[in-house]
Design a protein around this motif. Structure first.
Motif, short mmCIF file in Angstrom:
data_model
loop_
_atom_site.label_atom_id
_atom_site.label_comp_id
_atom_site.label_asym_id
_atom_site.label_seq_id
_atom_site.Cartn_x
_atom_site.Cartn_y
_atom_site.Cartn_z
N GLN A 1 6.50 13.71 -7.60
CA GLN A 1 6.13 11.92 -7.17
C GLN A 1 4.45 11.54 -7.48
O GLN A 1 4.17 12.19 -7.66
N GLY A 2 4.46 10.34 -8.13
CA GLY A 2 3.09 10.28 -8.64
C GLY A 2 2.36 8.83 -7.93
O GLY A 2 3.15 9.26 -7.06
N TRP A 3 1.76 8.55 -8.32
CA TRP A 3 1.09 7.94 -7.88
C TRP A 3 1.25 7.10 -7.12
O TRP A 3 1.00 5.82 -6.19
N GLN A 4 2.47 6.00 -7.71
CA GLN A 4 3.57 5.25 -6.93
C GLN A 4 4.11 5.04 -5.98
O GLN A 4 4.16 4.64 -5.39
N PHE A 5 4.81 6.73 -6.08
CA PHE A 5 5.10 7.04 -4.89
C PHE A 5 4.89 6.86 -3.81
O PHE A 5 5.12 6.28 -2.41
N TYR A 6 3.47 7.00 -3.22
CA TYR A 6 2.09 7.09 -1.92
C TYR A 6 1.74 5.24 -1.70
O TYR A 6 1.44 5.47 -0.82
N ALA A 7 1.87 4.76 -2.80
CA ALA A 7 1.35 4.04 -3.11
C ALA A 7 2.38 2.82 -2.47
O ALA A 7 2.44 1.58 -1.25
N VAL A 8 3.82 3.26 -2.39
CA VAL A 8 4.65 1.94 -1.98
C VAL A 8 4.85 2.90 0.04
O VAL A 8 5.33 2.70 0.70
N LEU A 9 5.11 4.36 -0.71
CA LEU A 9 4.76 4.64 1.01
C LEU A 9 3.58 4.09 1.77
O LEU A 9 4.18 4.20 3.42
N SER A 10 2.56 3.83 1.04
CA SER A 10 1.60 3.46 2.12
C SER A 10 1.99 2.16 3.23
O SER A 10 1.67 1.38 4.23
N CYS A 11 2.47 1.22 1.50
CA CYS A 11 3.06 -0.56 2.15
C CYS A 11 4.30 0.48 3.28
O CYS A 11 4.30 -1.00 4.27
N VAL A 12 5.12 1.30 2.81
CA VAL A 12 6.25 0.47 4.08
C VAL A 12 5.42 1.30 5.42
O VAL A 12 5.88 0.53 6.44
N MET A 13 4.46 2.16 5.48
CA MET A 13 4.25 2.18 7.25
C MET A 13 3.28 1.49 7.57
O MET A 13 3.31 0.85 8.73
N LEU A 14 2.59 0.49 7.38
CA LEU A 14 1.44 -0.24 7.09
C LEU A 14 3.23 -1.17 7.93
O LEU A 14 2.70 -1.82 8.78
N THR A 15 3.94 -1.98 6.90
CA THR A 15 5.00 -2.49 7.40
C THR A 15 5.70 -2.33 8.65
O THR A 15 6.19 -3.50 9.26
N LEU A 16 6.29 -0.78 8.50
CA LEU A 16 6.31 -0.64 10.13
C LEU A 16 5.41 -0.39 10.85
O LEU A 16 6.21 -0.77 12.84
N ALA A 17 4.38 -0.63 10.62
CA ALA A 17 3.74 -0.75 11.75
C ALA A 17 2.99 -2.51 12.58
O ALA A 17 2.11 -2.42 13.52
N PHE A 18 4.05 -3.49 11.91
CA PHE A 18 3.35 -4.74 11.50
C PHE A 18 3.54 -5.41 13.48
O PHE A 18 3.15 -5.66 13.96
N PRO A 19 4.88 -4.41 14.15
CA PRO A 19 5.41 -5.04 15.32
C PRO A 19 4.39 -4.07 16.55
O PRO A 19 4.24 -5.03 17.32
N GLY A 20 3.92 -3.28 16.31
CA GLY A 20 2.79 -2.77 16.72
C GLY A 20 0.86 -3.07 16.93
O GLY A 20 0.85 -3.28 17.92
N PHE A 21 1.41 -3.27 16.05
CA PHE A 21 -0.20 -4.33 15.59
C PHE A 21 0.16 -5.87 16.37
O PHE A 21 -0.82 -5.97 17.15
N VAL A 22 1.01 -6.43 15.86
CA VAL A 22 1.25 -7.68 16.86
C VAL A 22 1.22 -7.15 18.00
O VAL A 22 0.51 -8.38 19.39
#
Length: 99
Positions: free
Chosen positions: A70-91
């Motif tokens: 896995q390169g840096w692109q994988f971890y960048a996308v994973l971070s974005c996915v986790m932020l997206t999944l955290a949106f309901p809890g944040f709201v």
């Protein structure tokens, strides 16, 4: 475990762990209860839970066959996915109306 079941397990784990910092007031869901946790604690928990999801995913991938590099692109996308999944809890925690 089939590969489809492993994928669903990682996705479910990611969704639960992404919202966990915003749902409870305990530090890392086990520590002492705080009156209100600071946003910095919540972000630190989210980063560490992202590492847990990554470790579980890599472990399941290793059990099913050869692990892909896995390169840096994988971890960048994973971070974005986790932020997206955290949106309901944040709201729920920060943007809902309080009466």
């Amino acid at each position: 475990m089939t590969s489809a079941a492993a994928i669903w397990l990682v996705l479910l784990l990611a969704a639960v762990l992404a919202n966990l910092p915003f749902i409870n007031e305990r530090i890392f869901a086990l520590g002492p209860r705080k009156a209100t946790k600071a946003v910095s604690w919540r972000l630190l928990e989210l980063i560490l839970y992202t590492a847990v999801v990554t470790a579980v995913g890599r472990w399941l991938e290793g059990r099913s066959g050869q692990m892909a590099e896995q390169g840096w692109q994988f971890y960048a996308v994973l971070s974005c996915v986790m932020l997206t999944l955290a949106f309901p809890g944040f709201v729920w925690r920060h943007l809902r109306r309080r009466h």
